[in-house]
Design an enzyme around this catalytic site. Structure first.
Site, mmCIF file in Angstrom:
data_model
loop_
_atom_site.group_PDB
_atom_site.id
_atom_site.type_symbol
_atom_site.label_atom_id
_atom_site.label_comp_id
_atom_site.label_asym_id
_atom_site.label_seq_id
_atom_site.Cartn_x
_atom_site.Cartn_y
_atom_site.Cartn_z
ATOM 1 N N SER A 96 0.861 -1.186 0.000
ATOM 2 C CA SER A 96 0.000 0.000 0.000
ATOM 3 C C SER A 96 0.894 1.232 0.000
ATOM 4 O O SER A 96 1.527 1.547 1.008
ATOM 5 C CB SER A 96 -0.910 0.014 1.237
ATOM 6 O OG SER A 96 -1.834 -1.040 1.190
ATOM 7 N N LYS A 172 -7.405 1.859 -2.550
ATOM 8 C CA LYS A 172 -6.989 1.369 -1.231
ATOM 9 C C LYS A 172 -7.011 2.496 -0.199
ATOM 10 O O LYS A 172 -7.390 2.280 0.961
ATOM 11 C CB LYS A 172 -5.597 0.750 -1.311
ATOM 12 C CG LYS A 172 -5.006 0.300 0.032
ATOM 13 C CD LYS A 172 -5.878 -0.758 0.727
ATOM 14 C CE LYS A 172 -5.375 -1.103 2.125
ATOM 15 N NZ LYS A 172 -4.171 -1.930 2.126
ATOM 16 N N LYS A 240 0.283 5.513 8.060
ATOM 17 C CA LYS A 240 0.858 5.759 6.737
ATOM 18 C C LYS A 240 -0.244 5.882 5.687
ATOM 19 O O LYS A 240 -0.249 6.814 4.868
ATOM 20 C CB LYS A 240 1.816 4.627 6.370
ATOM 21 C CG LYS A 240 2.422 4.726 4.976
ATOM 22 C CD LYS A 240 2.932 3.379 4.493
ATOM 23 C CE LYS A 240 1.780 2.416 4.305
ATOM 24 N NZ LYS A 240 2.068 1.230 3.509
#
Length: 294
Positions: A96, A172, A240
């Site tokens: 990701s 995502k 993150k």
């Protein structure tokens, strides 16, 4: 057997490896941590000393890493994937990272060796990988997407092409906004239930089928109530991703207060030194009251 290279054998990469080995693939794995390689070698994987060794001769190379810098290093660094890849190589990046970095990596890989790139971040965690029930959001060409089915049919229950390169990563980030806000809301809901003398572990059962029902409630409700921090996902990884979503929103000129609140909630726990802890560590902000049900 189709040969697959896998770079990154952490919690997620290790689960992907186990699923692919069980499906009968020949797997070459590279990771900087020798014990992780040894554990997979015992199951039939072939340890690789470098990313290039893992990729050599493999039509598919899966990446399961933490950030764009790590991906750049294993792709273009000394002994990197690009040194052993060619037009027949399809990198399936299940990490990701942000869409901009993904587009740069894909373009650089094509220029370096003619190889192809499909961003394919996932949702479902290690349990989903082990069961072959991941949700995977892809970005790339339709031809590469269809080629990747040879692998993804064994890993994912849902595999969707969202658009061109980077679109999977953007999807995502949307997923992580929903999850991050959901985890923060769940922690507060558990705390409120406990403060009211309710057996919070029964909330998934009690709310099943109602509008508050969700996969997060069903999977994590009892876990949060029990303060069970068995690893399923790291708090620093969520930070993150939420930070990436916030950056994407800023680029689009969007003010998203729920996203900012979820990011602040997760960052507060990471600032306490809990970055490597499981998502259930969000409950550390809410010590169990003495009168709360066990």
């Amino acid at each position: 057997m189709t040969a697959i290279g896998l770079i990154g054998a952490g919690v997620m990469g290790g689960a992907i490896a186990r699923r692919l080995l069980a499906a009968g693939f020949s797997l070459r794995v590279h990771d900087r941590n020798p014990p992780k390689l040894a554990a997979l070698a015992a199951l039939g994987a072939l340890p690789a000393a470098t990313p290039a060794e893992a990729a050599r001769g493999c039509p598919f190379v899966i990446l399961s890493l933490n950030d764009a810098a790590g991906i750049r290093a294993v792709t273009f660094g000394v002994g990197g994937i690009a040194a052993a890849a060619g037009p027949e190589t399809l990198v399936i990046d299940m990490s990701s990272i942000d869409p901009v970095a993904t587009r740069a990596l894909a373009a650089g890989f094509a220029a370096a060796c003619g190889g192809r790139w499909l961003d394919a971040p996932l949702s479902g965690g290690a349990p989903g990988a082990l069961a072959g029930r991941l949700t995977v959001m892809a970005g790339g060409t339709s031809a590469d997407f269809e080629s990747a089915r040879a692998v993804m049919d064994h890993l994912a229950a849902r595999f969707t092409l969202m658009g061109g390169t980077g679109a999977g990563q953007a999807a995502k980030l949307v997923n992580q906004l929903l999850c991050g806000a959901g985890f923060a809301a769940l922690a507060e809901a558990i705390a409120l239930a406990e403060a009211a003398g309710v057996d919070a572990a029964r909330l998934p059962e009690a709310l099943a089928g109602g509008r508050a029902d969700s996969a997060i409630l069903r999977e994590f409700g009892a876990k949060f109530a029990a303060r069970d921090e068995t690893p399923t996902g790291r708090l620093d990884n969520m930070v993150k991703d939420l930070a990436g979503a916030a950056a994407l929103a800023a680029e689009a000129g969007l003010a998203l207060p729920l996203l900012e609140a979820a990011l602040a909630t997760h960052r507060a726990r990471v600032a306490e030194g809990l970055g490597a802890a499981d998502t259930a560590a969000l409950m550390r902000a809410f010590p169990r009251n003495e009168g709360s049900p066990p």
